[in-house]
Design a protein around this motif. Structure first.
Motif, PDB file in Angstrom:
ATOM      1  N   ALA A  98       0.822  -1.213   0.000  1.00  0.00           N
ATOM      2  CA  ALA A  98       0.000   0.000   0.000  1.00  0.00           C
ATOM      3  C   ALA A  98       0.853   1.259   0.000  1.00  0.00           C
ATOM      4  O   ALA A  98       0.551   2.222  -0.712  1.00  0.00           O
ATOM      5  N   LYS A  99       1.905   1.265   0.768  1.00  0.00           N
ATOM      6  CA  LYS A  99       2.722   2.473   0.898  1.00  0.00           C
ATOM      7  C   LYS A  99       3.341   2.877  -0.430  1.00  0.00           C
ATOM      8  O   LYS A  99       3.486   4.055  -0.740  1.00  0.00           O
ATOM      9  N   ASP A 100       3.695   1.871  -1.267  1.00  0.00           N
ATOM     10  CA  ASP A 100       4.357   2.154  -2.537  1.00  0.00           C
ATOM     11  C   ASP A 100       3.375   2.301  -3.698  1.00  0.00           C
ATOM     12  O   ASP A 100       3.644   3.048  -4.647  1.00  0.00           O
ATOM     13  N   LEU A 101       2.234   1.591  -3.643  1.00  0.00           N
ATOM     14  CA  LEU A 101       1.358   1.510  -4.809  1.00  0.00           C
ATOM     15  C   LEU A 101       0.072   2.313  -4.699  1.00  0.00           C
ATOM     16  O   LEU A 101      -0.549   2.621  -5.711  1.00  0.00           O
ATOM     17  N   LEU A 102      -0.353   2.636  -3.472  1.00  0.00           N
ATOM     18  CA  LEU A 102      -1.645   3.287  -3.301  1.00  0.00           C
ATOM     19  C   LEU A 102      -1.490   4.696  -2.745  1.00  0.00           C
ATOM     20  O   LEU A 102      -0.583   4.975  -1.963  1.00  0.00           O
ATOM     21  N   ARG A 103      -2.400   5.570  -3.156  1.00  0.00           N
ATOM     22  CA  ARG A 103      -2.490   6.882  -2.509  1.00  0.00           C
ATOM     23  C   ARG A 103      -3.104   6.722  -1.131  1.00  0.00           C
ATOM     24  O   ARG A 103      -2.568   7.194  -0.128  1.00  0.00           O
ATOM     25  N   THR A 104      -4.277   6.090  -1.089  1.00  0.00           N
ATOM     26  CA  THR A 104      -4.980   5.815   0.173  1.00  0.00           C
ATOM     27  C   THR A 104      -5.772   4.529   0.037  1.00  0.00           C
ATOM     28  O   THR A 104      -6.009   4.038  -1.079  1.00  0.00           O
ATOM     29  N   TRP A 105      -6.173   3.973   1.171  1.00  0.00           N
ATOM     30  CA  TRP A 105      -7.106   2.859   1.175  1.00  0.00           C
ATOM     31  C   TRP A 105      -7.987   2.946   2.409  1.00  0.00           C
ATOM     32  O   TRP A 105      -7.640   3.603   3.396  1.00  0.00           O
ATOM     33  N   SER A 106      -9.151   2.311   2.354  1.00  0.00           N
ATOM     34  CA  SER A 106     -10.105   2.356   3.462  1.00  0.00           C
ATOM     35  C   SER A 106     -10.811   1.013   3.577  1.00  0.00           C
ATOM     36  O   SER A 106     -10.691   0.145   2.693  1.00  0.00           O
ATOM     37  N   LEU A 107     -11.529   0.844   4.674  1.00  0.00           N
ATOM     38  CA  LEU A 107     -12.215  -0.419   4.968  1.00  0.00           C
ATOM     39  C   LEU A 107     -13.701  -0.181   5.169  1.00  0.00           C
ATOM     40  O   LEU A 107     -14.100   0.792   5.815  1.00  0.00           O
ATOM     41  N   ASP A 108     -14.507  -1.088   4.627  1.00  0.00           N
ATOM     42  CA  ASP A 108     -15.936  -1.160   4.921  1.00  0.00           C
ATOM     43  C   ASP A 108     -16.209  -2.530   5.513  1.00  0.00           C
ATOM     44  O   ASP A 108     -15.992  -3.557   4.847  1.00  0.00           O
ATOM     45  N   ILE A 109     -16.665  -2.554   6.779  1.00  0.00           N
ATOM     46  CA  ILE A 109     -16.878  -3.804   7.510  1.00  0.00           C
ATOM     47  C   ILE A 109     -18.369  -3.948   7.775  1.00  0.00           C
ATOM     48  O   ILE A 109     -18.976  -3.112   8.455  1.00  0.00           O
ATOM     49  N   THR A 110     -18.974  -5.015   7.227  1.00  0.00           N
ATOM     50  CA  THR A 110     -20.427  -5.202   7.268  1.00  0.00           C
ATOM     51  C   THR A 110     -20.770  -6.439   8.088  1.00  0.00           C
ATOM     52  O   THR A 110     -20.196  -7.524   7.873  1.00  0.00           O
ATOM     53  N   ASN A 111     -21.742  -6.303   9.035  1.00  0.00           N
ATOM     54  CA  ASN A 111     -22.158  -7.441   9.858  1.00  0.00           C
ATOM     55  C   ASN A 111     -23.292  -8.216   9.197  1.00  0.00           C
ATOM     56  O   ASN A 111     -23.738  -7.903   8.077  1.00  0.00           O
ATOM     57  N   ASN A 112     -23.814  -9.246   9.926  1.00  0.00           N
ATOM     58  CA  ASN A 112     -24.866 -10.109   9.370  1.00  0.00           C
ATOM     59  C   ASN A 112     -26.149  -9.354   9.078  1.00  0.00           C
ATOM     60  O   ASN A 112     -26.953  -9.771   8.232  1.00  0.00           O
ATOM     61  N   MET A 113     -26.385  -8.237   9.764  1.00  0.00           N
ATOM     62  CA  MET A 113     -27.613  -7.466   9.601  1.00  0.00           C
ATOM     63  C   MET A 113     -27.501  -6.457   8.453  1.00  0.00           C
ATOM     64  O   MET A 113     -28.451  -5.720   8.183  1.00  0.00           O
ATOM     65  N   GLY A 114     -26.355  -6.400   7.795  1.00  0.00           N
ATOM     66  CA  GLY A 114     -26.173  -5.463   6.696  1.00  0.00           C
ATOM     67  C   GLY A 114     -25.706  -4.087   7.123  1.00  0.00           C
ATOM     68  O   GLY A 114     -25.628  -3.177   6.293  1.00  0.00           O
ATOM     69  N   ASN A 115     -25.384  -3.907   8.404  1.00  0.00           N
ATOM     70  CA  ASN A 115     -24.894  -2.621   8.895  1.00  0.00           C
ATOM     71  C   ASN A 115     -23.388  -2.503   8.599  1.00  0.00           C
ATOM     72  O   ASN A 115     -22.616  -3.412   8.915  1.00  0.00           O
ATOM     73  N   THR A 116     -22.994  -1.376   8.009  1.00  0.00           N
ATOM     74  CA  THR A 116     -21.607  -1.195   7.565  1.00  0.00           C
ATOM     75  C   THR A 116     -20.930  -0.092   8.364  1.00  0.00           C
ATOM     76  O   THR A 116     -21.503   0.984   8.573  1.00  0.00           O
ATOM     77  N   GLN A 117     -19.706  -0.373   8.804  1.00  0.00           N
ATOM     78  CA  GLN A 117     -18.847   0.632   9.431  1.00  0.00           C
ATOM     79  C   GLN A 117     -17.702   0.961   8.474  1.00  0.00           C
ATOM     80  O   GLN A 117     -17.143   0.063   7.836  1.00  0.00           O
ATOM     81  N   HIS A 118     -17.376   2.244   8.387  1.00  0.00           N
ATOM     82  CA  HIS A 118     -16.303   2.693   7.496  1.00  0.00           C
ATOM     83  C   HIS A 118     -15.101   3.124   8.333  1.00  0.00           C
ATOM     84  O   HIS A 118     -15.245   3.882   9.294  1.00  0.00           O
ATOM     85  N   PHE A 119     -13.907   2.660   7.960  1.00  0.00           N
ATOM     86  CA  PHE A 119     -12.671   3.026   8.639  1.00  0.00           C
ATOM     87  C   PHE A 119     -11.663   3.518   7.589  1.00  0.00           C
ATOM     88  O   PHE A 119     -11.525   2.953   6.518  1.00  0.00           O
ATOM     89  N   GLY A 120     -10.929   4.565   7.938  1.00  0.00           N
ATOM     90  CA  GLY A 120      -9.923   5.094   7.022  1.00  0.00           C
ATOM     91  C   GLY A 120     -10.183   6.559   6.724  1.00  0.00           C
ATOM     92  O   GLY A 120     -11.047   7.186   7.346  1.00  0.00           O
TER      93      GLY A 120
END
Length: 646
Positions: A453-475
């Protein structure tokens, strides 16, 4: 002089325009292997240090420190270029390093000035790194200079002007430089006789450039100029251009490491290093009130052991705990000296305003120990300095000087008595052990690794979704490894399966995604007792880890049992660039792991897993704030968590 400077500025601007244009000439003759020519430049010289004894006959009443000046540079040059990439350069010529020191006020309340025509005959061999597709090149190498002129002119309003020569001037200087330039062809592409105009710029740091064998006059130089080069090429067959095909960018990898269960709290035995410094506020020689200052009756009842079970719950319960212990450093020192009558200490006070104020700092500390704890004054010596023995501000430093100087306005406690300075290493005082509850322990974190990531990407982020379809965004994030507390992902849930989508944007603005999954469960039963150790570093140092090797091998490693998990995380303060600090913290953490792994292998211990991360100056992960100098000193750390096998 102004006209010459303007001409040079225009030449530099012209060269930069040519660099950004990246215009590459398709030559119909080969490039010469050997080049010869002349160069001319302006040396922008910057002085630092202390200069007061000009020669054996003249010791001026007020010392000079900083200064600057512009002096000429001229040379004969030769270049060897066997290919388009690697080559060698040699300059032999005149090198002016003169300038004028910043004016000072003599004790007679009259201005004084000091100017010098310091100059050298210089020999500068360099390694040249070019490109097959551009006329842009870099160079670096040593500089050997032989003193030519050492004249000075000293003026003071109420005495005759004085001309003379500096004494104790080094006859030979060995230093270095690094620079870049751009070759602008002046001859036709078809001509075998080649003529090139090369604007260039180079930087000569202060390393090795102490001008004298006494005092501390160092010189840093920024050189800008042009070179005119001549060479002889040979005719070559015409080159047929081949269409350029874009090569796909390398892809990143994505993996997730999660704990088998997420502990929310853990009992921990924590060994806190005790920084052996007391930091003083600007314009005061009184001990700052953030340090715990006791009355005589309170001091008579104080015991270091009272600090072992102090509990706070902020910043994982660590920041406030450790600062509370550290801010008792005077009382801890007094208790240890009272309990060990044979111990002695030296107090070294430092202040940029002068050794006298540094001495006053040290005397304030001595008075407290003598008055409150009844320590015999003969057991405590004091001294004053302008800079501490291990300063944060280095000669030639230009950035963040306010923060660096706050860290250098202090008193260091020095002692050879083992009751005060245990074999922890790194000059730290004997640490304090605390039994504490660690909130959100490091082994409760989920670790996400985006390789490359440090060499190839500008930025990256995470979307973490539970069984109920609720999503948390990190980054967004930029480094390769990120850890997120498991409790932040679980929220109020006892457990859950989660879909993880990593979305990255590469350097060309193209989006890439990777998917994974993770199962988390909250740990409800009592967790096993763990251990935490910390080691501290001086400013900008990573190699001092060697001084902690005995501590890591003899004290830390024996507590690691088969099957344990060792979590090592490095941190820095906020001084310096974010990228540099990230690399520095990774280096500190990696060296710590290497020493511990070696000790475990020698002891025959197996199945020990490591999780090693460098967080740099990341404010979300820093153990401490960065408002006070002691907080910044404690952020220069590697923290080691030992999680025993369940």
């Amino acid at each position: 002089m102004l006209t010459i400077i303007k001409i040079k500025q225009r030449l530099i601007i012209l060269s930069l325009m040519m660099i950004f244009a990246q215009s590459t000439l398709k030559a119909q003759t080969s490039q010469p292997t050997w080049w010869f020519g002349l160069s001319g430049a302006a040396n922008f010289n910057f002085y630092d240090g202390t200069t007061q004894r000009l020669n054996n006959a003249l010791f001026v009443p007020t010392a000079f420190h900083k200064g600057d000046g512009i002096k000429p540079f001229g040379s004969f040059l030769m270049e060897y270029r066997p290919g388009p990439v690697w080559g060698a350069m040699l300059n032999i010529g005149y090198d002016g390093r003169g300038g004028k020191f910043d004016g000072v006020i003599a004790p007679c309340d009259c201005p004084a000035t000091l100017e010098t025509d310091l100059s050298y005959i210089t020999i500068e061999p360099n390694l040249r790194l070019g490109s097959a597709t551009s006329n842009f090149y870099f160079f670096a190498g040593p500089r050997v200079a032989f003193n030519l002129d050492k004249n000075f002119e000293y003026t003071q309003e109420k005495q005759p002007d004085t001309d003379g020569e500096f004494s104790a001037i080094r006859k030979t200087i060995l230093s270095g430089q690094v620079g870049m330039g751009y070759d602008i062809p002046l001859s036709p592409a078809t001509s075998a006789s080649k003529v090139v105009l090369s604007p260039f710029v180079s930087y000569h740091p202060y390393f090795g450039q102490d001008s004298r064998t006494i005092e501390s006059w160092s010189v840093s130089t920024l050189r800008t100029g042009v070179a005119l080069k001549f060479g002889k090429g040979k005719a070559v067959p015409a080159i047929v251009e081949v269409p350029v095909v874009d090569v796909p960018l390398a892809d990143v990898t994505f993996s997730v490491r999660a704990p088998k269960s997420v502990p929310i709290e853990r009992q921990v035995s924590e060994t806190l290093p005790l920084r052996n410094s007391i930091f003083f506020d600007e314009s005061s020689s009184e001990i700052p009130n953030r340090y715990v200052l006791l009355s005589k009756s309170q001091a008579s009842d104080f015991k270091e052991v009272q600090l072992e079970n102090v509990q706070t719950v902020t910043m994982n319960g660590r920041s406030a705990r450790q600062l509370n212990v550290y801010h008792n450093i005077l009382n801890i020192t007094g208790d240890r000296m009272r309990s060990n009558p044979g111990t002695i200490i030296s107090l070294s006070g430092a202040s940029m305003k002068g050794a006298q104020e540094g001495k006053a700092f040290a005397e304030s500390v001595k008075y407290y120990l003598v008055d409150r704890f009844g320590i015999d004054a003969s057991r405590i010596s004091t001294e004053g300095r302008i800079k501490p023995l291990i300063p944060s501000e280095q000669p030639g430093g230009k950035k963040e000087l306010t923060l660096l100087r706050e860290g250098d306005r202090r008193v260091d406690i020095l002692s050879g008595s083992p009751e005060l300075l245990m074999e922890v290493g790194g000059g730290m005082m004997k640490p304090v052990s605390i039994n504490a509850v660690q909130v959100d322990p490091m082994d409760s974190h989920v670790v996400f690794n985006v390789g490359g990531a440090k060499d190839l990407l500008r930025t990256w982020s995470l979307d973490i979704t539970n069984n109920m379809g609720n999503t948390q965004h990190f980054g967004p994030y930029t480094r390769d490894i990120v850890s997120i507390p498991g409790k932040d992902i679980l929220g109020n849930s006892a457990d859950g399966n989660y879909k993880v989508v990593m979305t990255g944007v590469n350097k060309k603005g193209i989006t890439t995604t990777k998917e994974s999954s993770v199962y988390l469960v909250r740990q409800t039963e009592t967790v096993e007792k763990g251990y935490r150790f910390s080691i501290l570093f001086d400013f900008d140092k990573s190699r001092t880890i060697d001084s902690y090797e005995k501590f890591l091998v003899d004290v830390v490693s024996p507590l690691i049992t088969d099957g344990s998990k060792v979590i090592i995380h490095g941190h820095t303060d906020i001084i310096g660039s974010e990228d540099y600090n990230a690399t520095l913290s990774e280096s500190r953490a990696a060296q710590t792991q290497k020493i511990i792994e070696g000790a475990l292998n020698n002891a025959g211990k197996k199945n020990v897993t490591f999780e090693t991360i460098g967080y740099g100056e990341d404010l979300d992960r820093s153990p401490f704030e960065n408002n006070l100098p002691e907080e910044r000193f404690y952020n220069r750390t590697v923290i080691i968590d030992i999680v025993p096998v369940k």
